[in-house]
Design a protein around this motif. Structure first.
Motif, PDB file in Angstrom:
ATOM      1  N   GLY A  62       0.810  -1.214   0.000  1.00  8.13           N
ATOM      2  CA  GLY A  62       0.000   0.000   0.000  1.00  8.13           C
ATOM      3  C   GLY A  62       0.844   1.264   0.000  1.00  8.13           C
ATOM      4  N   ASP A  63       0.167   2.398  -0.013  1.00  7.46           N
ATOM      5  CA  ASP A  63       0.846   3.694   0.062  1.00  7.46           C
ATOM      6  C   ASP A  63       1.035   4.065   1.524  1.00  7.46           C
ATOM      7  N   MET A  64       2.253   3.902   2.001  1.00  8.52           N
ATOM      8  CA  MET A  64       2.553   4.171   3.394  1.00  8.52           C
ATOM      9  C   MET A  64       3.213   5.545   3.536  1.00  8.52           C
ATOM     10  N   THR A  65       2.419   6.583   3.301  1.00  8.62           N
ATOM     11  CA  THR A  65       2.877   7.954   3.482  1.00  8.62           C
ATOM     12  C   THR A  65       2.061   8.586   4.594  1.00  8.62           C
ATOM     13  N   SER A  66       2.711   8.966   5.661  1.00  4.38           N
ATOM     14  CA  SER A  66       1.985   9.534   6.795  1.00  4.38           C
ATOM     15  C   SER A  66       1.666  11.003   6.540  1.00  4.38           C
ATOM     16  N   ARG A  67       0.728  11.519   7.279  1.00  3.10           N
ATOM     17  CA  ARG A  67       0.292  12.899   7.095  1.00  3.10           C
ATOM     18  C   ARG A  67       1.425  13.894   7.350  1.00  3.10           C
ATOM     19  N   SER A  68       2.319  13.540   8.269  1.00  2.00           N
ATOM     20  CA  SER A  68       3.438  14.423   8.577  1.00  2.00           C
ATOM     21  C   SER A  68       4.505  14.400   7.492  1.00  2.00           C
ATOM     22  N   THR A  95      11.907  -5.685   6.655  1.00  2.00           N
ATOM     23  CA  THR A  95      10.876  -5.008   5.872  1.00  2.00           C
ATOM     24  C   THR A  95       9.481  -5.289   6.416  1.00  2.00           C
ATOM     25  N   ARG A  96       9.261  -6.507   6.887  1.00  2.00           N
ATOM     26  CA  ARG A  96       7.933  -6.848   7.413  1.00  2.00           C
ATOM     27  C   ARG A  96       7.627  -6.099   8.705  1.00  2.00           C
ATOM     28  N   ALA A  97       8.579  -6.068   9.617  1.00  2.00           N
ATOM     29  CA  ALA A  97       8.365  -5.363  10.887  1.00  2.00           C
ATOM     30  C   ALA A  97       8.187  -3.869  10.640  1.00  2.00           C
ATOM     31  N   LEU A  98       9.031  -3.316   9.779  1.00  2.00           N
ATOM     32  CA  LEU A  98       8.942  -1.892   9.485  1.00  2.00           C
ATOM     33  C   LEU A  98       7.639  -1.560   8.769  1.00  2.00           C
ATOM     34  N   GLY A  99       7.276  -2.407   7.795  1.00  2.00           N
ATOM     35  CA  GLY A  99       6.063  -2.164   7.037  1.00  2.00           C
ATOM     36  C   GLY A  99       4.806  -2.230   7.882  1.00  2.00           C
ATOM     37  N   ALA A 100       4.726  -3.222   8.767  1.00  2.00           N
ATOM     38  CA  ALA A 100       3.543  -3.340   9.635  1.00  2.00           C
ATOM     39  C   ALA A 100       3.420  -2.138  10.560  1.00  2.00           C
ATOM     40  N   LYS A 101       4.549  -1.640  11.032  1.00  2.00           N
ATOM     41  CA  LYS A 101       4.511  -0.443  11.893  1.00  2.00           C
ATOM     42  C   LYS A 101       4.156   0.792  11.083  1.00  2.00           C
ATOM     43  N   GLU A 102       4.580   0.864   9.828  1.00  2.00           N
ATOM     44  CA  GLU A 102       4.189   1.994   8.976  1.00  2.00           C
ATOM     45  C   GLU A 102       2.666   2.031   8.803  1.00  2.00           C
ATOM     46  N   VAL A 103       2.038   0.874   8.754  1.00  2.00           N
ATOM     47  CA  VAL A 103       0.576   0.820   8.665  1.00  2.00           C
ATOM     48  C   VAL A 103      -0.042   1.546   9.858  1.00  2.00           C
ATOM     49  N   ASN A 104       0.509   1.327  11.040  1.00  7.01           N
ATOM     50  CA  ASN A 104       0.022   2.026  12.224  1.00  7.01           C
ATOM     51  C   ASN A 104       0.229   3.534  12.104  1.00  7.01           C
ATOM     52  N   CYS A 106       0.343   5.264   9.552  1.00  2.45           N
ATOM     53  CA  CYS A 106      -0.521   5.808   8.502  1.00  2.45           C
ATOM     54  C   CYS A 106      -2.000   5.541   8.794  1.00  2.45           C
ATOM     55  N   MET A 107      -2.292   5.276  10.068  1.00  3.85           N
ATOM     56  CA  MET A 107      -3.665   5.116  10.553  1.00  3.85           C
ATOM     57  C   MET A 107      -4.369   3.885  10.001  1.00  3.85           C
ATOM     58  N   GLY A 108      -3.598   2.830   9.699  1.00  2.00           N
ATOM     59  CA  GLY A 108      -4.188   1.580   9.260  1.00  2.00           C
ATOM     60  C   GLY A 108      -4.532   0.674  10.428  1.00  2.00           C
ATOM     61  N   ARG A 109      -4.987  -0.516  10.112  1.00  2.00           N
ATOM     62  CA  ARG A 109      -5.459  -1.458  11.131  1.00  2.00           C
ATOM     63  C   ARG A 109      -4.314  -2.360  11.586  1.00  2.00           C
ATOM     64  N   VAL A 110      -4.070  -2.383  12.890  1.00  2.00           N
ATOM     65  CA  VAL A 110      -2.990  -3.186  13.453  1.00  2.00           C
ATOM     66  C   VAL A 110      -3.472  -3.847  14.739  1.00  2.00           C
TER      67      VAL A 110
END
Length: 300
Positions: A62-68, A95-104, A106-110
């Motif tokens: 997905g697009d993991m770009t945060s608002r900040s 990459t998996r650990a970093l990516g899952a945290k990026e979801v958080n 970026c206001m995704g479901r974790v």
């Protein structure tokens, strides 16, 4: 049943006396505390693990770009990097650990395991260990219960919150949960599971919580990746039979002591550390101005 989770010694003694695997008393605790059937607990665990796997997938697709703007598809960039210093498996873990945290971020479901700020660690660890060793979902779910038991004891004797004990309490606890789960899932004895937890805490002890602009983004995301790496290395150390020297319950006590002694500015207040750097303060001002600009006018 809750008395078992005052310390690791009680948990281990119970399993030695009854012959139960480590996850069994945690399952009984869940049934007792939540008033649900065993089948309902397993269903809930499966749902949680499915969300973890979805977060790993989303973080890498997905697009993991945060608002900040501080988070900008880091996991995908690492995965696509033509130059690597890591083995393919190690790179996947990061990459998996970093990516899952990026979801958080970026206001995704974790799944908050144990907190949202550390929500990339267990997904990265468990998805990777499952793939490496061809483990069943049932084995992973038992590992999740073991991880929950580890968290219960840390919560009782130290803390799981960055605002109370610094980042050592959040990413440190999640890494300890992950390392213990790894050893359990690979068939290690109770002593090795607890040794992995002890080694992990020793490696994470003293880590401050200093989120830039007060957001759970920098350095939180990269710390999830490094904590996942520590979980793997600690599990390997424990499985090799290396003695952590300091018993696990005493390591947890040290975690609590350090957390209590840590200055307030290093406990999620954004008053010290990286948050108090020149660049950190510039980002903070920009983020605050951006928040003000999106508020409705007084007349609306």
């Amino acid at each position: 049943m809750s008395l078992l989770f005052n310390d690791f010694a009680s948990w281990g003694e119970h399993c030695a006396a009854t012959g139960e695997p480590l996850y069994q008393p945690v399952l009984a605790y869940e049934i007792e505390q939540k008033g649900r059937t065993e089948d309902e607990i397993w269903t809930g665990l499966q749902r949680a693990y499915d969300v973890m796997r979805d977060a790993v997938h989303e973080g890498l697709t997905g697009d993991m770009t945060s608002r900040s703007g501080m988070i900008n598809n880091g996991a995908k960039k690492i995965a696509a990097s033509p130059v690597t210093v890591l083995s393919p498996e190690f790179k996947q873990l990061i990459t998996r650990a970093l990516g899952a945290k990026e979801v958080n971020s970026c206001m995704g479901r974790v799944v908050a395991a144990p907190t949202a700020g550390a929500s990339g660690i267990l997904p990265g660890v468990l998805v990777t260990i499952q793939e490496l060793h061809k483990l069943s979902d049932r084995q992973i779910l038992e590992g999740l219960l073991v991880a929950a038991g580890i968290a219960l004891i840390i919560e009782q004797n130290a803390s799981l919150a960055g605002a109370v004990g610094g980042c050592q309490a959040e990413t440190g606890s999640a890494a300890a949960m992950g390392s213990g789960a790894i050893v359990y899932c690979l068939g290690g004895p109770v002593e090795q599971v607890f040794a992995a937890v002890a080694v992990t805490i020793q490696c994470m002890l003293g880590l401050v919580c200093d989120p830039v602009a007060g957001l759970v983004e920098v350095p939180c995301v990269v710390r999830n990746a490094s904590a996942a790496a520590i979980a793997f290395s600690s599990a390997q150390i424990a499985i090799a039979g290396i003695d952590p020297v300091i018993p696990v319950d005493q390591c947890v006590a040290a975690l609590g002591e350090v957390g209590q002694a840590m200055e307030t500015r290093y406990k999620e207040t954004a008053l010290g550390g990286l948050a108090n750097t020149k660049r950190g303060r510039e980002i903070e001002q920009r983020v605050l101005v951006q928040d003000i600009n999106i508020l409705p006018d007084d007349g609306e």
